[in-house]
Design a protein around this motif. Structure first.
Motif, PDB file in Angstrom:
ATOM      1  N   TYR A  11       0.894  -1.311   0.174  1.00  0.00           N
ATOM      2  CA  TYR A  11       0.080  -0.046   0.098  1.00  0.00           C
ATOM      3  C   TYR A  11       0.782   1.240  -0.027  1.00  0.00           C
ATOM      4  N   ASN A  12       0.943   1.892  -1.220  1.00  0.00           N
ATOM      5  CA  ASN A  12       1.880   2.985  -1.389  1.00  0.00           C
ATOM      6  C   ASN A  12       1.355   4.208  -0.428  1.00  0.00           C
ATOM      7  N   ALA A  13       2.121   5.328  -0.462  1.00  0.00           N
ATOM      8  CA  ALA A  13       1.585   6.477  -0.075  1.00  0.00           C
ATOM      9  C   ALA A  13       0.927   7.123  -1.119  1.00  0.00           C
ATOM     10  N   HIS A  14      -0.351   7.832  -0.805  1.00  0.00           N
ATOM     11  CA  HIS A  14      -1.106   8.506  -1.935  1.00  0.00           C
ATOM     12  C   HIS A  14      -1.048   9.812  -1.600  1.00  0.00           C
ATOM     13  N   THR A  15      -1.743  10.372  -0.735  1.00  0.00           N
ATOM     14  CA  THR A  15      -2.052  11.913  -0.385  1.00  0.00           C
ATOM     15  C   THR A  15      -0.547  12.033  -0.041  1.00  0.00           C
ATOM     16  N   THR A  16       0.049  11.333   1.030  1.00  0.00           N
ATOM     17  CA  THR A  16       1.180  11.547   1.529  1.00  0.00           C
ATOM     18  C   THR A  16       2.362  11.632   0.553  1.00  0.00           C
ATOM     19  N   ALA A  17       2.197  10.887  -0.685  1.00  0.00           N
ATOM     20  CA  ALA A  17       3.319  11.180  -1.790  1.00  0.00           C
ATOM     21  C   ALA A  17       2.958  12.569  -2.532  1.00  0.00           C
ATOM     22  N   SER A  18       1.601  12.945  -2.755  1.00  0.00           N
ATOM     23  CA  SER A  18       1.842  14.078  -3.450  1.00  0.00           C
ATOM     24  C   SER A  18       1.885  15.408  -2.700  1.00  0.00           C
ATOM     25  N   ASP A  19       1.548  15.267  -1.328  1.00  0.00           N
ATOM     26  CA  ASP A  19       2.180  16.347  -0.504  1.00  0.00           C
ATOM     27  C   ASP A  19       3.669  16.557  -0.377  1.00  0.00           C
ATOM     28  N   ALA A  20       4.504  15.409  -0.409  1.00  0.00           N
ATOM     29  CA  ALA A  20       5.756  15.604  -0.585  1.00  0.00           C
ATOM     30  C   ALA A  20       6.183  16.037  -1.857  1.00  0.00           C
ATOM     31  N   LEU A  21       5.634  15.750  -2.959  1.00  0.00           N
ATOM     32  CA  LEU A  21       5.931  16.116  -4.312  1.00  0.00           C
ATOM     33  C   LEU A  21       5.531  17.450  -4.326  1.00  0.00           C
ATOM     34  N   SER A  22       4.337  18.013  -3.875  1.00  0.00           N
ATOM     35  CA  SER A  22       4.030  19.501  -4.024  1.00  0.00           C
ATOM     36  C   SER A  22       5.132  20.192  -3.266  1.00  0.00           C
ATOM     37  N   ALA A  23       5.811  19.791  -2.202  1.00  0.00           N
ATOM     38  CA  ALA A  23       6.978  20.330  -1.556  1.00  0.00           C
ATOM     39  C   ALA A  23       8.389  20.196  -2.021  1.00  0.00           C
ATOM     40  N   GLY A  24       8.403  19.496  -3.241  1.00  0.00           N
ATOM     41  CA  GLY A  24       9.729  19.554  -3.963  1.00  0.00           C
ATOM     42  C   GLY A  24      10.348  18.405  -3.365  1.00  0.00           C
ATOM     43  N   VAL A  25       9.684  17.572  -2.539  1.00  0.00           N
ATOM     44  CA  VAL A  25      10.709  16.608  -2.022  1.00  0.00           C
ATOM     45  C   VAL A  25      10.418  15.232  -2.916  1.00  0.00           C
ATOM     46  N   PRO A  26      11.630  14.438  -3.599  1.00  0.00           N
ATOM     47  CA  PRO A  26      11.647  13.375  -4.379  1.00  0.00           C
ATOM     48  C   PRO A  26      11.504  12.062  -3.482  1.00  0.00           C
ATOM     49  N   LEU A  27      10.561  11.110  -3.960  1.00  0.00           N
ATOM     50  CA  LEU A  27      10.135   9.845  -3.679  1.00  0.00           C
ATOM     51  C   LEU A  27      10.606   8.720  -4.329  1.00  0.00           C
ATOM     52  N   VAL A  28      11.054   7.572  -3.455  1.00  0.00           N
ATOM     53  CA  VAL A  28      11.344   6.411  -4.327  1.00  0.00           C
ATOM     54  C   VAL A  28      10.234   5.550  -3.877  1.00  0.00           C
ATOM     55  N   THR A  29       9.804   4.797  -5.031  1.00  0.00           N
ATOM     56  CA  THR A  29       8.725   3.764  -4.822  1.00  0.00           C
ATOM     57  C   THR A  29       8.975   2.670  -5.352  1.00  0.00           C
TER      58      THR A  29
END
Length: 491
Positions: free
Chosen positions: A362-380
């Motif tokens: 179960y991935n990050a959903h809203t949490t992932a787009s929150d991070a991307l909106s803040a400019g933080v890269p995410l490895v999935t």
């Protein structure tokens, strides 16, 4: 067929135990649960499990999730049909509700208990503000109390009608939807806490849609479409969904524009983080963590000596996670827990992350787009189910497909390489910063036009007497399509 009462009580006890163990990160018998569920799903007379629990259970594929969803709701539908007072209402005429004389706009209703300070509302609010009111009328059907934090007051003026259905039973609420002559009813909850899924069994609208709140199939034929995208649900996955897949051209998840935080970011010291450490982070809720995920995170901490893992504070799970870290050769002090904060303060601290690490299945959903909106890269790590592919779809829509991995080995290698190569990570973040404001993920105007185009296509098929069928929107020309409700459906 309904589940015998003794079996229902047994699975209820099991599911409560499993849910608590996941929420508290108590993993002593973790690996036995998928086998129990698989055995029940393989037996036609097996127990019905709450479908949501299977979305985060390793080893459970989308086919099993569909079987579970169908069995779970079938048991409840049997009870519904058995009582005259709750039996489903007669079906609407084939052409749907007559509507109001001379009405030219589609009437879309959103059904949810989350019209308040909730992730669903936060994701949707700018989309609702961007809806083309020459094309659609909007109605809300709210089945939960306002939390008093101000979001509902922002949402209510966006609807032509805001109906509080808390005190209504499902049949009464369905009648309200019919009285409002809703063309397309969009359920935002699915099988999540506080949902009113059985309301849809009364077929109050000609077209019924599952969207956003539940990342999987509802497994019943009274939901016509599931709104998705082709990363999350590739063509080959169609058989795992009862609904026809209505796919957006980029991410299915709505997201507002990139905006500067309402308040300046805190310092690392103020957030309890070491000034010079590399900060791996994951702000997913504790129930999304698994022993396999935590094994890999501890491997990363061991291979990057000057690093910490920043997690959300959790009174029940925190101590267990520290013990699990110690058992994996990692000092518990390298886990730093972030306290719960109001939304603005929470978003302001996200840039303190160096790299966000995702969970699976179960991935990050809203949490992932929150991070991307803040400019933080995410490895999935992208899996094979809806819930396990959401973050990958978000990364593609954000212009960062290179951060999507497809095996644990690749996940570890990529996260380690970024943590050990500051120049590479800096170049990645700087490049993302340059493109972030124009990424598809944050283009709420184009997103909303595409969503309206889906609604138009659904309605055109219905009016032409055609059954629900997969819809794939092309990327170009959406604006013109969305403006033309009379456009013919595909045969």
């Amino acid at each position: 067929m309904d589940t015998p009462s003794a079996d229902r009580a047994s699975v209820s006890r099991q599911s409560r135990h499993y849910a608590r163990a996941r929420a508290w990160c108590e993993w002593s018998d973790f690996h036995s649960w998928p086998e129990r569920v698989q055995a029940d799903m393989a037996d036609p007379a097996g127990a019905a499990w709450p479908p949501f629990l299977l979305l985060a259970m390793p080893g459970i594929d989308a086919t099993t999730q569909r079987i579970c969803a169908t069995r779970w709701l079938s048991a409840r539908l049997a009870a519904l049909h058995a009582t005259p007072a709750t039996q489903p209402m007669p079906l609407l005429p084939p052409t749907g509700p007559p509507g109001l004389p001379g009405r030219t706009r589609l009437r879309v209703g959103y059904l949810s208990g989350d019209f308040q300070e909730h992730a669903t509302a936060m994701l949707m609010v700018e989309m609702l503000e961007a809806h083309n009111r020459d094309l659609v009328e909007l109605y809300a059907y709210s089945h939960a109390q306002d939390d008093g934090k101000g979001m509902r007051q922002r949402l209510m003026p966006l609807f032509d009608g805001f109906r509080d259905i808390q005190a209504m039973d499902d049949r009464q609420a369905a009648q309200q939807v019919r009285d409002d002559a809703i063309d397309i009813l969009v359920d935002l909850k699915g099988y999540t806490q506080g949902s009113r899924t059985l309301l849809l069994a009364h077929r109050p609208a000609a077209i019924q849609v599952s969207f956003l709140g539940y990342p999987g199939t509802l497994g019943q034929d009274f939901v016509d479409y599931l709104i998705s995208d082709r990363f999350v649900t590739p063509h080959a996955a169609a058989g795992d969904y009862q609904e026809a897949l209505a796919c957006m051209p980029h991410s299915y998840q709505p997201r507002g524009r990139v905006r500067e935080p309402h308040q300046p970011p805190p310092t690392r010291r103020a957030s309890g983080l070491p000034e010079q450490a590399f900060v791996f982070a994951c702000f997913n809720q504790a129930w999304k963590l698994t022993p396999e995920v935590f094994d890999i995170w501890c491997e990363l901490l061991r291979s990057v000596p000057d690093s910490v893992l920043w997690l959300l504070e959790d009174a029940q799970a925190g101590g267990n996670l520290r013990n699990e870290a110690l058992a994996r050769g990692v000092s518990p002090h390298r886990l730093v827990f972030a306290p719960d904060l109001p939304q603005a303060a929470h978003l302001a601290r996200l840039p303190l992350m160096d790299l966000m690490l995702d969970t699976w299945p179960y991935n990050a959903h809203t949490t992932a787009s929150d991070a991307l909106s803040a400019g933080v890269p995410l490895v999935t790590l992208a899996g094979q189910t809806f819930a396990s592919r959401v973050a990958g779809g978000l990364l593609v829509a954000a212009g960062l497909p290179e951060l999507v991995t497809h095996s644990t080995l690749d996940y570890v290698a990529l996260a380690r390489a970024l943590a050990q190569d500051p120049l590479r990570l800096q170049a990645l973040r700087q490049g993302f910063e340059r493109q972030r404001h124009t990424a598809h993920l944050f283009d709420v105007t184009a997103y909303t036009a595409a969503l309206e185009a889906l609604y138009v296509r659904m309605w055109a098929r219905h009016q032409a007497g055609l059954p629900p069928s997969a819809i794939d929107l092309p990327e170009p020309g959406l604006e013109g399509f969305a403006q033309d409700p009379a456009k013919k459906a595909d045969a």
